[in-house]
Design a protein around this motif. Structure first.
Motif, mmCIF file in Angstrom:
data_model
loop_
_atom_site.group_PDB
_atom_site.id
_atom_site.type_symbol
_atom_site.label_atom_id
_atom_site.label_comp_id
_atom_site.label_asym_id
_atom_site.label_seq_id
_atom_site.Cartn_x
_atom_site.Cartn_y
_atom_site.Cartn_z
ATOM 1 N N TRP A 109 2.112 89.007 -83.237
ATOM 2 C CA TRP A 109 2.464 89.917 -82.152
ATOM 3 C C TRP A 109 1.259 90.311 -81.304
ATOM 4 O O TRP A 109 1.247 91.381 -80.700
ATOM 5 C CB TRP A 109 3.149 91.146 -82.734
ATOM 6 C CG TRP A 109 4.346 90.761 -83.538
ATOM 7 C CD1 TRP A 109 4.439 90.662 -84.892
ATOM 8 C CD2 TRP A 109 5.613 90.347 -83.024
ATOM 9 N NE1 TRP A 109 5.685 90.226 -85.262
ATOM 10 C CE2 TRP A 109 6.430 90.024 -84.128
ATOM 11 C CE3 TRP A 109 6.138 90.231 -81.729
ATOM 12 C CZ2 TRP A 109 7.732 89.592 -83.977
ATOM 13 C CZ3 TRP A 109 7.446 89.800 -81.587
ATOM 14 C CH2 TRP A 109 8.225 89.492 -82.696
ATOM 15 N N ARG A 110 0.276 89.442 -81.272
ATOM 16 C CA ARG A 110 -0.855 89.682 -80.358
ATOM 17 C C ARG A 110 -0.419 89.509 -78.901
ATOM 18 O O ARG A 110 -1.009 90.095 -78.000
ATOM 19 C CB ARG A 110 -2.000 88.725 -80.686
ATOM 20 C CG ARG A 110 -2.701 89.043 -81.997
ATOM 21 C CD ARG A 110 -3.696 87.953 -82.376
ATOM 22 N NE ARG A 110 -4.678 87.692 -81.329
ATOM 23 C CZ ARG A 110 -5.781 88.383 -81.156
ATOM 24 N NH1 ARG A 110 -6.049 89.405 -81.968
ATOM 25 N NH2 ARG A 110 -6.627 88.083 -80.199
ATOM 26 N N VAL A 111 0.596 88.692 -78.677
ATOM 27 C CA VAL A 111 1.165 88.493 -77.342
ATOM 28 C C VAL A 111 2.661 88.795 -77.406
ATOM 29 O O VAL A 111 3.374 88.218 -78.218
ATOM 30 C CB VAL A 111 0.945 87.052 -76.830
ATOM 31 C CG1 VAL A 111 1.604 86.859 -75.467
ATOM 32 C CG2 VAL A 111 -0.542 86.732 -76.758
ATOM 33 N N ILE A 112 3.118 89.704 -76.569
ATOM 34 C CA ILE A 112 4.534 90.084 -76.496
ATOM 35 C C ILE A 112 5.031 89.831 -75.086
ATOM 36 O O ILE A 112 4.529 90.427 -74.123
ATOM 37 C CB ILE A 112 4.734 91.569 -76.875
ATOM 38 C CG1 ILE A 112 4.287 91.814 -78.316
ATOM 39 C CG2 ILE A 112 6.178 91.983 -76.673
ATOM 40 C CD1 ILE A 112 4.355 93.276 -78.730
ATOM 41 N N ASP A 113 5.995 88.939 -74.965
ATOM 42 C CA ASP A 113 6.552 88.592 -73.659
ATOM 43 C C ASP A 113 8.030 88.960 -73.637
ATOM 44 O O ASP A 113 8.844 88.324 -74.285
ATOM 45 C CB ASP A 113 6.373 87.094 -73.384
ATOM 46 C CG ASP A 113 6.851 86.702 -71.989
ATOM 47 O OD1 ASP A 113 7.314 87.594 -71.245
ATOM 48 O OD2 ASP A 113 6.759 85.508 -71.626
ATOM 49 N N MET A 114 8.357 89.999 -72.878
ATOM 50 C CA MET A 114 9.746 90.426 -72.743
ATOM 51 C C MET A 114 10.162 90.369 -71.276
ATOM 52 O O MET A 114 10.777 91.286 -70.733
ATOM 53 C CB MET A 114 9.933 91.830 -73.320
ATOM 54 C CG MET A 114 9.559 91.931 -74.783
ATOM 55 S SD MET A 114 10.155 93.428 -75.598
ATOM 56 C CE MET A 114 11.926 93.143 -75.604
ATOM 57 N N SER A 115 9.810 89.269 -70.638
ATOM 58 C CA SER A 115 10.147 89.092 -69.222
ATOM 59 C C SER A 115 11.504 88.451 -69.023
ATOM 60 O O SER A 115 12.112 88.603 -67.970
ATOM 61 C CB SER A 115 9.067 88.256 -68.528
ATOM 62 O OG SER A 115 8.902 87.003 -69.173
ATOM 63 N N SER A 116 11.993 87.699 -70.015
ATOM 64 C CA SER A 116 13.309 87.058 -69.908
ATOM 65 C C SER A 116 14.307 87.902 -70.687
ATOM 66 O O SER A 116 14.574 87.664 -71.856
ATOM 67 C CB SER A 116 13.260 85.633 -70.467
ATOM 68 O OG SER A 116 12.315 84.860 -69.766
ATOM 69 N N SER A 117 14.843 88.903 -70.041
ATOM 70 C CA SER A 117 15.651 89.897 -70.756
ATOM 71 C C SER A 117 16.983 90.171 -70.077
ATOM 72 O O SER A 117 17.551 91.246 -70.232
ATOM 73 C CB SER A 117 14.861 91.208 -70.863
ATOM 74 O OG SER A 117 14.435 91.636 -69.578
ATOM 75 N N ASP A 118 17.504 89.218 -69.307
ATOM 76 C CA ASP A 118 18.719 89.465 -68.539
ATOM 77 C C ASP A 118 19.935 89.700 -69.423
ATOM 78 O O ASP A 118 20.877 90.373 -69.013
ATOM 79 C CB ASP A 118 18.997 88.279 -67.602
ATOM 80 C CG ASP A 118 17.930 88.138 -66.537
ATOM 81 O OD1 ASP A 118 17.214 89.130 -66.307
ATOM 82 O OD2 ASP A 118 17.812 87.051 -65.944
ATOM 83 N N ARG A 119 19.940 89.136 -70.623
ATOM 84 C CA ARG A 119 21.152 89.202 -71.432
ATOM 85 C C ARG A 119 21.254 90.482 -72.258
ATOM 86 O O ARG A 119 22.245 90.689 -72.948
ATOM 87 C CB ARG A 119 21.216 87.996 -72.369
ATOM 88 C CG ARG A 119 20.125 87.943 -73.424
ATOM 89 C CD ARG A 119 20.243 86.654 -74.235
ATOM 90 N NE ARG A 119 19.326 86.589 -75.337
ATOM 91 C CZ ARG A 119 18.075 86.155 -75.248
ATOM 92 N NH1 ARG A 119 17.614 85.770 -74.075
ATOM 93 N NH2 ARG A 119 17.303 86.102 -76.316
ATOM 94 N N LEU A 120 20.242 91.341 -72.215
ATOM 95 C CA LEU A 120 20.268 92.575 -72.995
ATOM 96 C C LEU A 120 20.167 93.781 -72.080
ATOM 97 O O LEU A 120 19.754 93.671 -70.922
ATOM 98 C CB LEU A 120 19.118 92.588 -74.006
ATOM 99 C CG LEU A 120 19.131 91.483 -75.058
ATOM 100 C CD1 LEU A 120 17.924 91.625 -75.963
ATOM 101 C CD2 LEU A 120 20.409 91.524 -75.876
#
Length: 338
Positions: free
Chosen positions: A79-90
């Motif tokens: 979890w050094r890198v967290i990418d939550m940019s693709s979140s359309d479905r939530l």
């Protein structure tokens, strides 16, 4: 249970039941099933593969596949890198809960995080309190993140080297505090929707020039900056190598010696009228002037959001049940994630 019979000379049928197999005998004779092929992969390769799934898929799916994958997924290095940019479905409450959980799993090792659409003041401050090693922060369409929040968070990011802010309400005061609090900042993106309106404003450009002297890369897509602001940036940022001024229509590099100075100083210069075909958010940009209304903002700002807010419930993506919207996002059960 099936029956078997034997025919004797006396012409009598004798019923016989098949003998039951002893489970112990079966286990000793039959070899155990082989483990799944992915279990035998080296741990670092497994982590590399799982990380490519993205934060959401790891928390929703990979974490629950097997004990080996779960062990890898719970490793803070994952979890050094967290990418939550693709979140359309939530929906936002679930995304906020998942983001907090991912930040907790990093145990202070987080260095890079991307948030799109669902960022809020409390979430950004939550990250700031638990990720003082952060090197890169990316916020996209996080309009509810205030300048006051960014100022507080910036003081917790002394090692920040790259800050990307797309489409926000951050003011020039927030930019000033970021520049003062993050002396190692080398890359700054502050993109807005481009406009053909005659409004001119150099406040943000002057804040950058006076407080971000170590910048190497700067993007001001769609800013109201003028030639005066560009001149100030060239004077205040001597290490600048790339400058993106696309859709900054108040800048005229063809007049005077400003264009010559930019071409001589800047290795990678994007001018106001350069193509936007390679722009990451090109869906928001159109080369036609009709794309913008008379107020200088994109026409889709006329969209009637009343229909959207008419719904007061959302779908729990984990159980597919409809739940009533609750303002207390902390009530989202983390059991969904584990």
């Amino acid at each position: 249970m099936p029956k078997r019979y034997t025919y004797y000379r006396q012409k009598k049928f004798v019923w016989r039941f098949p003998k039951k197999k002893n489970p112990a005998d079966a286990s000793s004779s039959d070899p155990p099933p082989p483990p799944p092929p992915w279990v035998e992969l080296p741990r670092d390769i497994t982590a590399n593969i799982l990380h490519r799934l993205g934060t959401i898929d790891v928390l929703q799916t990979a974490l629950k596949v097997c004990s080996t994958w779960r062990s890898v997924c719970l490793d803070p290095a994952m979890w050094r890198v967290i990418d939550m940019s693709s979140s359309d479905r939530l929906h936002s409450p679930a995304l906020k809960a998942m983001c907090r959980y991912a930040v907790d799993l990093s145990q202070g090792q987080l260095v890079d995080i991307s948030i799109e659409d669902f960022g809020t003041d409390d979430l950004v401050l939550y990250i700031a309190q638990r990720a003082n090693q952060l090197r890169r922060l990316r916020l996209v369409s996080c309009y509810t993140v205030s300048s006051e929040c960014l100022c507080k968070a910036a003081t917790e990011f002394p090692l920040l080297q790259e800050l990307q802010i797309y489409f926000s309400n951050i003011s020039s005061e927030g930019i000033k505090v970021v520049g003062r609090s993050c002396p190692l900042l080398k890359s700054f993106t502050f993109d807005k929707y481009g406009s053909i309106s005659p409004i001119e404003c150099d406040d943000e450009a002057l804040a950058i020039a006076e407080n971000m002297h170590g910048l190497h890369h700067l993007a001001l897509f769609g800013n109201k900056i003028t030639n005066k602001g560009v001149q100030a940036i060239l004077d205040g940022c001597p290490h600048l190598e790339s400058l993106d001024l696309r859709r900054c229509f108040n800048v005229t590099l063809e007049e005077g010696d400003l264009g010559v100075r930019c071409s001589q100083r800047i290795k990678n210069l994007r001018c106001p009228n350069d193509s936007t075909s390679d722009y990451e958010f090109c869906d928001y940009v159109d080369d036609d002037d009709d794309y913008y209304g008379s107020d200088g903002f994109p026409d889709y700002y006329d969209y009637d959001y009343d229909d959207y807010f008419a719904y007061d419930d959302y779908t729990d993506p984990f159980s597919h049940e409809y739940l009533e919207m609750d303002d207390d996002y902390s009530s989202i059960p983390l059991a969904w994630l584990v």
